[in-house]
Scaffold this active site. Structure first.
Site, PDB file in Angstrom:
ATOM      1  N   LYS A  90       0.859  -1.183   0.000  1.00  0.00           N
ATOM      2  CA  LYS A  90       0.000   0.000   0.000  1.00  0.00           C
ATOM      3  C   LYS A  90       0.883   1.215   0.000  1.00  0.00           C
ATOM      4  O   LYS A  90       1.819   1.319   0.803  1.00  0.00           O
ATOM      5  CB  LYS A  90      -0.879  -0.018   1.268  1.00  0.00           C
ATOM      6  CG  LYS A  90      -1.837   1.128   1.380  1.00  0.00           C
ATOM      7  CD  LYS A  90      -3.204   0.762   0.861  1.00  0.00           C
ATOM      8  CE  LYS A  90      -4.046   1.964   0.494  1.00  0.00           C
ATOM      9  NZ  LYS A  90      -3.735   2.570  -0.821  1.00  0.00           N
ATOM     10  N   GLN A 111       7.351   3.779   3.790  1.00  0.00           N
ATOM     11  CA  GLN A 111       5.937   3.370   3.855  1.00  0.00           C
ATOM     12  C   GLN A 111       5.758   2.103   4.690  1.00  0.00           C
ATOM     13  O   GLN A 111       4.734   1.919   5.338  1.00  0.00           O
ATOM     14  CB  GLN A 111       5.423   3.156   2.424  1.00  0.00           C
ATOM     15  CG  GLN A 111       3.916   3.139   2.299  1.00  0.00           C
ATOM     16  CD  GLN A 111       3.299   4.524   2.207  1.00  0.00           C
ATOM     17  OE1 GLN A 111       3.813   5.388   1.503  1.00  0.00           O
ATOM     18  NE2 GLN A 111       2.218   4.747   2.914  1.00  0.00           N
ATOM     19  N   LYS A 114       5.565   3.283   8.308  1.00  0.00           N
ATOM     20  CA  LYS A 114       4.378   4.125   8.498  1.00  0.00           C
ATOM     21  C   LYS A 114       3.122   3.259   8.537  1.00  0.00           C
ATOM     22  O   LYS A 114       2.277   3.403   9.422  1.00  0.00           O
ATOM     23  CB  LYS A 114       4.282   5.119   7.334  1.00  0.00           C
ATOM     24  CG  LYS A 114       3.097   6.042   7.426  1.00  0.00           C
ATOM     25  CD  LYS A 114       2.879   6.829   6.172  1.00  0.00           C
ATOM     26  CE  LYS A 114       4.128   7.568   5.743  1.00  0.00           C
ATOM     27  NZ  LYS A 114       3.850   8.530   4.660  1.00  0.00           N
ATOM     28  N   LYS A 126       5.285   1.731  -3.176  1.00  0.00           N
ATOM     29  CA  LYS A 126       5.195   3.096  -3.711  1.00  0.00           C
ATOM     30  C   LYS A 126       5.415   3.022  -5.214  1.00  0.00           C
ATOM     31  O   LYS A 126       6.064   2.101  -5.707  1.00  0.00           O
ATOM     32  CB  LYS A 126       6.266   3.987  -3.075  1.00  0.00           C
ATOM     33  CG  LYS A 126       6.035   5.466  -3.250  1.00  0.00           C
ATOM     34  CD  LYS A 126       5.056   6.022  -2.240  1.00  0.00           C
ATOM     35  CE  LYS A 126       4.692   7.464  -2.528  1.00  0.00           C
ATOM     36  NZ  LYS A 126       3.872   8.051  -1.454  1.00  0.00           N
ATOM     37  N   GLY A 165      -3.029   8.123  -4.158  1.00  0.00           N
ATOM     38  CA  GLY A 165      -2.473   9.378  -4.665  1.00  0.00           C
ATOM     39  C   GLY A 165      -1.174   9.751  -3.961  1.00  0.00           C
ATOM     40  O   GLY A 165      -0.776   9.141  -2.977  1.00  0.00           O
ATOM     41  N   ASP A 166      -0.511  10.748  -4.498  1.00  0.00           N
ATOM     42  CA  ASP A 166       0.670  11.366  -3.877  1.00  0.00           C
ATOM     43  C   ASP A 166       0.885  12.670  -4.653  1.00  0.00           C
ATOM     44  O   ASP A 166      -0.035  13.133  -5.338  1.00  0.00           O
ATOM     45  CB  ASP A 166       1.907  10.440  -3.958  1.00  0.00           C
ATOM     46  CG  ASP A 166       3.080  10.959  -3.106  1.00  0.00           C
ATOM     47  OD1 ASP A 166       2.966  10.929  -1.880  1.00  0.00           O
ATOM     48  OD2 ASP A 166       4.085  11.413  -3.677  1.00  0.00           O
ATOM     49  N   THR A 209      -4.781  13.307   5.591  1.00  0.00           N
ATOM     50  CA  THR A 209      -3.370  13.486   5.961  1.00  0.00           C
ATOM     51  C   THR A 209      -3.191  14.782   6.753  1.00  0.00           C
ATOM     52  O   THR A 209      -2.547  14.800   7.809  1.00  0.00           O
ATOM     53  CB  THR A 209      -2.469  13.466   4.711  1.00  0.00           C
ATOM     54  OG1 THR A 209      -2.783  12.300   3.961  1.00  0.00           O
ATOM     55  CG2 THR A 209      -1.004  13.447   5.089  1.00  0.00           C
ATOM     56  N   ASN A 240      -2.556  18.934  -1.339  1.00  0.00           N
ATOM     57  CA  ASN A 240      -3.544  18.215  -0.532  1.00  0.00           C
ATOM     58  C   ASN A 240      -3.204  18.235   0.962  1.00  0.00           C
ATOM     59  O   ASN A 240      -4.059  18.579   1.796  1.00  0.00           O
ATOM     60  CB  ASN A 240      -3.654  16.769  -1.050  1.00  0.00           C
ATOM     61  CG  ASN A 240      -4.555  15.930  -0.176  1.00  0.00           C
ATOM     62  OD1 ASN A 240      -4.088  15.202   0.701  1.00  0.00           O
ATOM     63  ND2 ASN A 240      -5.852  16.043  -0.375  1.00  0.00           N
ATOM     64  N   SER A 376      -6.896   5.487   3.895  1.00  0.00           N
ATOM     65  CA  SER A 376      -6.936   4.642   2.700  1.00  0.00           C
ATOM     66  C   SER A 376      -7.274   3.204   3.090  1.00  0.00           C
ATOM     67  O   SER A 376      -8.036   2.526   2.411  1.00  0.00           O
ATOM     68  CB  SER A 376      -5.587   4.650   1.980  1.00  0.00           C
ATOM     69  OG  SER A 376      -5.462   5.804   1.195  1.00  0.00           O
TER      70      SER A 376
HETATM   71  P1  NDP Z   1       0.401  17.823  -3.880  1.00  0.00           P
HETATM   72  O1  NDP Z   1       0.888  17.528  -5.240  1.00  0.00           O
HETATM   73  O2  NDP Z   1      -1.061  17.959  -3.639  1.00  0.00           O
HETATM   74  O3  NDP Z   1       1.096  19.135  -3.311  1.00  0.00           O
HETATM   75  C1  NDP Z   1       2.489  19.243  -3.227  1.00  0.00           C
HETATM   76  C2  NDP Z   1       2.830  20.664  -2.863  1.00  0.00           C
HETATM   77  O4  NDP Z   1       4.231  20.756  -2.699  1.00  0.00           O
HETATM   78  C3  NDP Z   1       2.460  21.656  -3.948  1.00  0.00           C
HETATM   79  O5  NDP Z   1       2.138  22.890  -3.355  1.00  0.00           O
HETATM   80  C4  NDP Z   1       3.733  21.755  -4.773  1.00  0.00           C
HETATM   81  O6  NDP Z   1       3.868  22.990  -5.448  1.00  0.00           O
HETATM   82  C5  NDP Z   1       4.796  21.604  -3.713  1.00  0.00           C
HETATM   83  N1  NDP Z   1       5.987  20.933  -4.254  1.00  0.00           N
HETATM   84  C6  NDP Z   1       6.051  19.715  -4.850  1.00  0.00           C
HETATM   85  N2  NDP Z   1       7.298  19.435  -5.229  1.00  0.00           N
HETATM   86  C7  NDP Z   1       8.036  20.504  -4.869  1.00  0.00           C
HETATM   87  C8  NDP Z   1       9.411  20.832  -4.981  1.00  0.00           C
HETATM   88  N3  NDP Z   1      10.273  19.972  -5.555  1.00  0.00           N
HETATM   89  N4  NDP Z   1       9.824  22.024  -4.477  1.00  0.00           N
HETATM   90  C9  NDP Z   1       8.952  22.879  -3.883  1.00  0.00           C
HETATM   91  N5  NDP Z   1       7.639  22.623  -3.757  1.00  0.00           N
HETATM   92  C10 NDP Z   1       7.197  21.466  -4.232  1.00  0.00           C
HETATM   93  O7  NDP Z   1       1.004  16.675  -2.936  1.00  0.00           O
HETATM   94  P2  NDP Z   1       0.546  16.214  -1.499  1.00  0.00           P
HETATM   95  O8  NDP Z   1       0.076  17.390  -0.726  1.00  0.00           O
HETATM   96  O9  NDP Z   1      -0.345  15.034  -1.658  1.00  0.00           O
HETATM   97  O10 NDP Z   1       1.906  15.655  -0.893  1.00  0.00           O
HETATM   98  C11 NDP Z   1       2.840  16.503  -0.216  1.00  0.00           C
HETATM   99  C12 NDP Z   1       3.812  15.639   0.568  1.00  0.00           C
HETATM  100  O11 NDP Z   1       3.084  14.842   1.511  1.00  0.00           O
HETATM  101  C13 NDP Z   1       4.634  14.638  -0.239  1.00  0.00           C
HETATM  102  O12 NDP Z   1       5.887  14.468   0.391  1.00  0.00           O
HETATM  103  C14 NDP Z   1       3.827  13.360  -0.118  1.00  0.00           C
HETATM  104  O13 NDP Z   1       4.616  12.221  -0.353  1.00  0.00           O
HETATM  105  C15 NDP Z   1       3.390  13.469   1.320  1.00  0.00           C
HETATM  106  N6  NDP Z   1       2.226  12.686   1.706  1.00  0.00           N
HETATM  107  C16 NDP Z   1       1.022  12.850   1.077  1.00  0.00           C
HETATM  108  C17 NDP Z   1      -0.073  12.117   1.480  1.00  0.00           C
HETATM  109  C18 NDP Z   1      -1.416  12.352   0.901  1.00  0.00           C
HETATM  110  O14 NDP Z   1      -2.390  11.745   1.403  1.00  0.00           O
HETATM  111  N7  NDP Z   1      -1.582  13.182  -0.106  1.00  0.00           N
HETATM  112  C19 NDP Z   1       0.030  11.106   2.551  1.00  0.00           C
HETATM  113  C20 NDP Z   1       1.318  11.081   3.212  1.00  0.00           C
HETATM  114  C21 NDP Z   1       2.369  11.827   2.763  1.00  0.00           C
HETATM  115  P3  NDP Z   1       3.017  23.327  -6.782  1.00  0.00           P
HETATM  116  O15 NDP Z   1       1.662  23.748  -6.270  1.00  0.00           O
HETATM  117  O16 NDP Z   1       3.782  24.410  -7.424  1.00  0.00           O
HETATM  118  O17 NDP Z   1       2.951  22.069  -7.569  1.00  0.00           O
END
Ligand code: NDP
Length: 444
Positions: A90, A111, A114, A126, A165-166, A209, A240, A376
Site C-alpha cells: 500500500k 511506507q 508508516k 510506492k 495518490g501522492d 493526511t 492536498n 486509505s
Molecule cells: P500535492 O501535489 O497535492 O502538493 C504538493 C505541494 O508541494 C504543492 O504545493 C507543490 O507545489 C509543492 N511541491 C512539490 N514538489 C516541490 C518541490 N520539488 N519544491 C517545492 N515545492 C514542491 O502533494 P501532497 O500534498 O499530496 O503531498 C505533499 C507531501 O506529503 C509529499 O511528500 C507526499 O509524499 C506526502 N504525503 C502525502 C499524502 C497524501 O495523502 N496526499 C500522505 C502522506 C504523505 P506546486 O503547487 O507548485 O505544484
C-alpha cells in the site's frame, strides 16, 4: 563491523546514485541500533535487515502517450512492492519530473514502517512516474493515466497491491487510473484508494493526511500540558496535505501564517484564507502569486524563505529535503516549539538532529502523516464490506489512530531510554511489528 553498519554499507554500494534511498535507510537503521544490537546474532543469521532493505519486487516500465498535437512522449513508470509481511502493498503514485527509482524506493521503504504504525494490515509499496501533470490538458492526463495503468494493472489488485495518490496524483488522476483498471480487468474492486465518492471513495480521505497531522500534534501538545488554540503556525506546501492541515489548524483555533508552492511563498498576517487557497490550487490550478488578489494584506515572495517566519509550530508539507540545516537554525532561533512533518522526509538528517538537540519536539512524517494511508486502509475496509461510512465515523477513527500512533511511538522511545525522541520511537515501533511478522513467516 556491526551488523547495522554492514547493511548500511551494502545498501550504499548496491544502490548507487540513489541518495534519497540511502538517506532513508540510514535514518531508520541508525535509530534501530539499540533494537538490533540487543539481538544481533539472530538478526544477522536470519539476514533480517538485508531482507528489509531489499524490495520484494520492483517494476520499471515505459509509458507512451500522445499529446494534443499528435506528438508521442515516453515516460518511465515505477512500482516498488517493498514489503508484504503485514498486508497487501500500500502506498501512493507520485507524478513529478523529479521521480526516479531511488526516490520511489525511499518512499516505499518509509511506507513499510508508516503503515505498520497505523495498526492496520497494510504492507509497504510506492510507485509513480517522471511525468509532469503541470500544464497538461485533461485529455493528455487521461492518455497518460490510461497508458500507465495498461501496464500496472497486471501487478496490482485489492488483495495484492493497492496504490493511492501522492504528489501530482489527485482525484482526477485516480479516476482515470481506476476507469482503465476496471476496463482491463472487468472487475469493480477496491484496487485504488482516494477514489471519488461516487465510485467507492471514502469520506474524509481528502482531508485525512492534513487533519491527521493536526490530531497528532494536538495529542503531543496535550501530553506536554499545552493546546493548539492561540498558537501560530508556519506551513509549507499548498497541495492536498498543506491545505487540509491549514484548515484543521484553524478549526482548532490556531493562526496559520504561510503556504508555499514550487515557485514561492505567501505570508498572511491575518491567517491563511483556506477558501481562497482551495480556489487557487484545487479549482483553478494556479500559482500562489494569485493569492494577493484575494487578500491584499498578504505578501508574496518568490523562491524560498518560509522558515524565516516566526511561529510556535512548523509543519513542512511540500516535499523531501525542503527543510535544511539553515532552515532549522532559523526555526530554533524563532523559538518554535514543535516541528511535525506532513510531507515525506521534508527535513534533512542534519536539520532533524539540530532541531532535536535544541529542544524542539519533532514528529517524523512516518508517524505524523500516517493519517492518509490509515484512511486509505479504512477505504479498503468499506470497499470490502460494500459500505460507505459517514464523515464523522471515519474522522473519529482517524483521530483514534493518530492518538494511538503518538502513544505507540512515545512508549517505544521510552522503552529504549530515548524519551522524547519520536524519530527513534516511530522507527522502532514500526519495525518491531514488521520484524515479528517476517520472523513468523519464515525465510521468504
Ligand atoms: P500535492 O501535489 O497535492 O502538493 C504538493 C505541494 O508541494 C504543492 O504545493 C507543490 O507545489 C509543492 N511541491 C512539490 N514538489 C516541490 C518541490 N520539488 N519544491 C517545492 N515545492 C514542491 O502533494 P501532497 O500534498 O499530496 O503531498 C505533499 C507531501 O506529503 C509529499 O511528500 C507526499 O509524499 C506526502 N504525503 C502525502 C499524502 C497524501 O495523502 N496526499 C500522505 C502522506 C504523505 P506546486 O503547487 O507548485 O505544484
Amino acid at each position: 563491523m556491526s551488523y547495522v553498519d554492514e547493511v548500511i554499507a551494502q545498501v550504499i554500494k548496491e544502490n548507487p546514485a540513489e541518495p534519497e534511498f540511502h538517506q532513508a535507510v540510514l535514518e531508520v537503521l541508525e535509530s534501530l541500533r539499540p533494537v538490533i544490537e540487543a539481538n544481533e546474532e539472530k538478526f544477522r543469521r536470519d539476514a533480517l535487515l538485508e531482507r528489509l532493505v531489499n524490495p520484494e519486487r520492483q517494476l520499471k516500465f515505459r509509458v507512451p502517450w500522445i499529446d494534443d498535437n499528435g506528438q508521442v512522449h515516453v515516460n518511465t513508470g515505477y512500482r516498488v512492492q517493498f514489503n508484504s509481511a503485514i498486508g497487501p502493498y500500500k502506498g501512493g503514485l507520485r507524478l513529478h519530473p523529479s521521480v526516479n527509482l531511488g526516490i520511489i524506493k525511499f518512499l516505499g521503504f518509509e511506507q513499510i514502517f508508516k503503515n505498520s504504525l497505523t495498526g492496520l494490515p497494510i504492507g509497504g509499496g510506492k510507485g509513480g512516474s517522471d511525468f509532469d501533470p503541470k500544464g497538461k490538458s485533461d485529455r493528455e492526463i487521461m492518455a497518460f493515466c490510461q497508458s500507465f495503468m495498461s501496464e500496472l494493472f497486471k501487478y496490482i489488485g485489492a488483495d495484492t497491491d493497492v496504490p493511492a495518490g501522492d504528489i501530482g496524483t489527485g482525484a482526477r488522476e485516480i479516476g482515470y487510473l481506476y476507469g482503465q483498471y476496471k476496463r482491463l480487468k472487468g472487475m469493480f474492486e477496491g484496487v485504488l484508494t482516494g477514489k471519488g465518492l461516487s465510485f467507492g471513495g471514502s469520506l474524509t480521505r481528502t482531508e485525512a493526511t492534513g487533519y491527521g497531522l493536526l490530531y497528532i500534534v494536538e495529542e503531543l501538545l496535550k501530553c506536554h500540558g499545552q493546546e493548539i488554540a492561540g498558537k501560530t503556525v508556519v506551513v509549507s506546501g499548498a497541495g492536498n496535505v498543506a491545505i487540509y492541515a491549514i484548515e484543521k489548524a484553524q478549526q482548532l483555533g490556531a493562526k496559520v501564517l504561510t503556504a508555499t508552492d514550487s515557485t514561492g511563498w505567501i505570508y498572511d498576517p491575518d491567517g491563511i484564507d483556506v477558501a481562497a487557497l482551495k480556489e487557487i490550487k484545487e479549482v483553478r490550478r494556479q500559482r500562489l502569486s494569485e493569492y494577493k488578489n484575494y487578500r491584499p494584506n498578504s505578501e508574496y515572495h518568490e523562491g524560498k524563505g518560509v522558515w524565516s517566519v516566526k511561529a510556535d509550530i512548523v509543519l513542512p508539507c511540500a516535499t523531501q529535503n525542503e527543510l535544511d540545516l539553515e532552515g532549522a537554525k532559523q526555526i530554533v532561533a524563532n523559538g518554535t516549539k514543535v516541528v511535525a512533518e506532513g510531507a515525506n522526509m521534508p527535513t534533512t538528517v542534519e536539520a532533524t538532529e539540530y532541531l532535536q538537540k535544541n529542544g524542539v519536539l519533532f514528529l517524523p512524517g512516518k508517524a505524523a502523516n500516517a493519517g492518509g494511508v490509515a484512511t486509505s486502509a479504512l477505504e479498503m475496509s468499506q470497499n470490502s464490506e460494500r459500505m460507505s461510512w459517514s464523515f464523522d465515523k471515519v474522522d473519529a477513527k482517524l483521530k483514534g489512530i493518530m492518538v494511538g500512533i503518538y502513544h505507540n511511538i512515545d512508549d517505544a522511545a521510552k522503552k529504549y531510554g530515548l524519551d522524547g525522541n519520536y524519530v527513534a520511537g516511530a522507527n522502532i515501533a514500526g519495525f518491531e511489528k514488521v520484524a515479528d511478522a517476517m520472523n513468523a513467516q519464515g525465510i521468504v
